[in-house]
Design a protein around this motif. Sequence first.
Motif, PDB file in Angstrom:
ATOM      1  N   THR A 132      -5.774  10.653  -4.925  1.00  0.00           N
ATOM      2  CA  THR A 132      -4.814   9.870  -5.691  1.00  0.00           C
ATOM      3  C   THR A 132      -4.176  10.749  -6.756  1.00  0.00           C
ATOM      4  OG1 THR A 132      -4.493   7.966  -7.128  1.00  0.00           O
ATOM      5  CG2 THR A 132      -6.631   9.048  -7.251  1.00  0.00           C
ATOM      6  N   GLU A 133      -2.970  10.367  -7.175  1.00  0.00           N
ATOM      7  CA  GLU A 133      -2.336  11.048  -8.292  1.00  0.00           C
ATOM      8  C   GLU A 133      -2.864  10.549  -9.637  1.00  0.00           C
ATOM      9  OE1 GLU A 133       1.897  11.108  -8.253  1.00  0.00           O
ATOM     10  OE2 GLU A 133       1.974  12.520  -6.597  1.00  0.00           O
ATOM     11  N   ALA A 134      -3.636   9.475  -9.626  1.00  0.00           N
ATOM     12  CA  ALA A 134      -4.211   8.957 -10.868  1.00  0.00           C
ATOM     13  C   ALA A 134      -5.226   9.961 -11.429  1.00  0.00           C
ATOM     14  CB  ALA A 134      -4.904   7.630 -10.611  1.00  0.00           C
ATOM     15  N   LEU A 135      -5.286  10.065 -12.740  1.00  0.00           N
ATOM     16  CA  LEU A 135      -6.257  10.942 -13.378  1.00  0.00           C
ATOM     17  C   LEU A 135      -7.640  10.291 -13.372  1.00  0.00           C
ATOM     18  CD1 LEU A 135      -4.133  12.215 -16.388  1.00  0.00           C
ATOM     19  CD2 LEU A 135      -4.530  13.319 -14.181  1.00  0.00           C
ATOM     20  N   ASP A 136      -8.664  11.078 -13.675  1.00  0.00           N
ATOM     21  CA  ASP A 136     -10.045  10.603 -13.806  1.00  0.00           C
ATOM     22  C   ASP A 136     -10.704  10.222 -12.488  1.00  0.00           C
ATOM     23  OD1 ASP A 136      -9.913  10.964 -16.588  1.00  0.00           O
ATOM     24  OD2 ASP A 136      -9.030   8.974 -16.835  1.00  0.00           O
ATOM     25  N   GLN A 137     -10.290  10.827 -11.404  1.00  0.00           N
ATOM     26  CA  GLN A 137     -11.002  10.684 -10.144  1.00  0.00           C
ATOM     27  C   GLN A 137     -11.565  12.049  -9.788  1.00  0.00           C
ATOM     28  OE1 GLN A 137      -9.787   8.067  -6.860  1.00  0.00           O
ATOM     29  NE2 GLN A 137      -9.617   9.922  -5.654  1.00  0.00           N
ATOM     30  N   PRO A 138     -12.788  12.118  -9.268  1.00  0.00           N
ATOM     31  CA  PRO A 138     -13.431  13.414  -9.024  1.00  0.00           C
ATOM     32  C   PRO A 138     -12.931  14.134  -7.772  1.00  0.00           C
ATOM     33  CG  PRO A 138     -14.870  11.666  -8.316  1.00  0.00           C
ATOM     34  CD  PRO A 138     -13.660  11.008  -8.939  1.00  0.00           C
ATOM     35  N   GLY A 139     -11.735  14.695  -7.826  1.00  0.00           N
ATOM     36  CA  GLY A 139     -11.237  15.463  -6.683  1.00  0.00           C
ATOM     37  C   GLY A 139     -11.000  14.594  -5.467  1.00  0.00           C
ATOM     38  N   ILE A 140     -11.624  14.943  -4.354  1.00  0.00           N
ATOM     39  CA  ILE A 140     -11.478  14.212  -3.098  1.00  0.00           C
ATOM     40  C   ILE A 140     -12.685  13.289  -2.930  1.00  0.00           C
ATOM     41  CG2 ILE A 140     -11.297  14.411  -0.595  1.00  0.00           C
ATOM     42  CD1 ILE A 140     -10.158  17.248  -1.060  1.00  0.00           C
ATOM     43  N   VAL A 141     -12.427  12.012  -2.690  1.00  0.00           N
ATOM     44  CA  VAL A 141     -13.507  11.063  -2.431  1.00  0.00           C
ATOM     45  C   VAL A 141     -13.697  10.961  -0.923  1.00  0.00           C
ATOM     46  CG1 VAL A 141     -14.308   8.689  -2.694  1.00  0.00           C
ATOM     47  CG2 VAL A 141     -13.019   9.790  -4.539  1.00  0.00           C
ATOM     48  N   VAL A 142     -14.941  11.083  -0.470  1.00  0.00           N
ATOM     49  CA  VAL A 142     -15.259  11.030   0.953  1.00  0.00           C
ATOM     50  C   VAL A 142     -15.903   9.678   1.265  1.00  0.00           C
ATOM     51  CG1 VAL A 142     -16.525  12.117   2.837  1.00  0.00           C
ATOM     52  CG2 VAL A 142     -15.643  13.527   0.951  1.00  0.00           C
ATOM     53  N   PHE A 143     -15.350   8.985   2.255  1.00  0.00           N
ATOM     54  CA  PHE A 143     -15.901   7.712   2.710  1.00  0.00           C
ATOM     55  C   PHE A 143     -16.562   7.912   4.067  1.00  0.00           C
ATOM     56  CE2 PHE A 143     -12.558   6.390  -0.159  1.00  0.00           C
ATOM     57  CZ  PHE A 143     -13.113   5.303  -0.815  1.00  0.00           C
ATOM     58  N   GLY A 147       0.813  -1.190   0.000  1.00  0.00           N
ATOM     59  CA  GLY A 147       0.000   0.000   0.000  1.00  0.00           C
ATOM     60  C   GLY A 147       0.854   1.250   0.000  1.00  0.00           C
ATOM     61  N   SER A 148       0.252   2.342  -0.389  1.00  0.00           N
ATOM     62  CA  SER A 148       0.996   3.595  -0.480  1.00  0.00           C
ATOM     63  C   SER A 148       0.776   4.509   0.716  1.00  0.00           C
ATOM     64  CB  SER A 148       0.613   4.342  -1.758  1.00  0.00           C
ATOM     65  OG  SER A 148      -0.760   4.686  -1.729  1.00  0.00           O
ATOM     66  N   ASP A 149      -0.247   4.243   1.525  1.00  0.00           N
ATOM     67  CA  ASP A 149      -0.481   5.088   2.696  1.00  0.00           C
ATOM     68  C   ASP A 149      -1.281   4.290   3.711  1.00  0.00           C
ATOM     69  OD1 ASP A 149      -0.281   7.504   4.165  1.00  0.00           O
ATOM     70  OD2 ASP A 149      -2.308   8.059   3.598  1.00  0.00           O
ATOM     71  N   TRP A 157       0.234   5.992  -5.898  1.00  0.00           N
ATOM     72  CA  TRP A 157       0.217   7.174  -5.036  1.00  0.00           C
ATOM     73  C   TRP A 157      -1.203   7.489  -4.596  1.00  0.00           C
ATOM     74  CZ3 TRP A 157       4.745   7.865  -3.279  1.00  0.00           C
ATOM     75  CH2 TRP A 157       5.850   7.616  -4.066  1.00  0.00           C
ATOM     76  N   LYS A 158      -1.509   7.169  -3.340  1.00  0.00           N
ATOM     77  CA  LYS A 158      -2.810   7.442  -2.714  1.00  0.00           C
ATOM     78  C   LYS A 158      -2.541   8.061  -1.352  1.00  0.00           C
ATOM     79  CE  LYS A 158      -4.745   4.670  -5.848  1.00  0.00           C
ATOM     80  NZ  LYS A 158      -5.775   4.959  -6.791  1.00  0.00           N
ATOM     81  N   ASP A 159      -3.526   8.778  -0.829  1.00  0.00           N
ATOM     82  CA  ASP A 159      -3.400   9.341   0.515  1.00  0.00           C
ATOM     83  C   ASP A 159      -4.785   9.401   1.136  1.00  0.00           C
ATOM     84  OD1 ASP A 159      -1.851  10.405   2.641  1.00  0.00           O
ATOM     85  OD2 ASP A 159      -2.461  12.430   2.109  1.00  0.00           O
ATOM     86  N   VAL A 160      -4.860   9.238   2.446  1.00  0.00           N
ATOM     87  CA  VAL A 160      -6.124   9.302   3.164  1.00  0.00           C
ATOM     88  C   VAL A 160      -5.903   9.956   4.521  1.00  0.00           C
ATOM     89  CG1 VAL A 160      -5.910   6.984   4.188  1.00  0.00           C
ATOM     90  CG2 VAL A 160      -8.182   7.995   3.850  1.00  0.00           C
ATOM     91  N   CYS A 162      -4.427   2.420   1.937  1.00  0.00           N
ATOM     92  CA  CYS A 162      -4.570   2.765   0.522  1.00  0.00           C
ATOM     93  C   CYS A 162      -3.797   1.742  -0.290  1.00  0.00           C
ATOM     94  CB  CYS A 162      -3.984   4.151   0.243  1.00  0.00           C
ATOM     95  SG  CYS A 162      -4.850   5.484   1.056  1.00  0.00           S
ATOM     96  N   TYR A 163      -4.386   1.291  -1.375  1.00  0.00           N
ATOM     97  CA  TYR A 163      -3.693   0.368  -2.270  1.00  0.00           C
ATOM     98  C   TYR A 163      -3.925   0.823  -3.709  1.00  0.00           C
ATOM     99  CZ  TYR A 163      -8.332  -1.771  -2.356  1.00  0.00           C
ATOM    100  OH  TYR A 163      -9.682  -1.982  -2.457  1.00  0.00           O
ATOM    101  N   ARG A 164      -3.371   0.136  -4.654  1.00  0.00           N
ATOM    102  CA  ARG A 164      -3.331   0.579  -6.049  1.00  0.00           C
ATOM    103  C   ARG A 164      -4.688   1.019  -6.600  1.00  0.00           C
ATOM    104  NH1 ARG A 164       0.255   0.536 -10.152  1.00  0.00           N
ATOM    105  NH2 ARG A 164       1.788  -0.608  -8.955  1.00  0.00           N
TER     106      ARG A 164
END
Length: 107
Positions: A62-73, A1-3, A48-51, A20-22
Motif C-alpha cells: 500500500t502507499e499508506a504509511l506505517d505498514q511493514p513493507g510487504i504483507v504476505v497472506f 477497490g483499488s486492485d 492505493w493498494k496492490d496484490v 484490495c480495498y481502503r
Amino acid sequence: GSDIWGYTSAATGKEWALMCYRTGLSAVDVQTAAVVTAPSFTSPSSVWKDVKVFGHHAYYVTEALDQPGIVVFDLSGLDSDPPSISVGPAAIDNGGGPESSHNVVVD
C-alpha cells in the motif's frame, strides 16, 4: 477497490478474486460471491493498494504509511471449510527503505 488479482487453488482448482480495498484485502469466490477476509488484519487507510500471487501466497502493498513493507497472506486456508485467509508466514521487512509502495511484482 483499488486492485484485483486472481488466485486459483492448485489443490482444488477453485478460483478466487483478491480484492484490495481502503483498509485491507478480501478473497471473493468467483462461483458463489462468498467473501473471505483475514480476521486479524487491518491496513492503514489508502485508496492505493496492490496484490500479486505466487504459489499459495499473496503479496500485498500500500502507499499508506506505517505498514511493514510487504504483507504476505497465506491463501491455503481458502481450501478449508469454512475458507480462511491468514497473515503469514510473516511480513517482509522493507530493510529500512520506504514504508509505502504503489505496486508489487512477483516473478
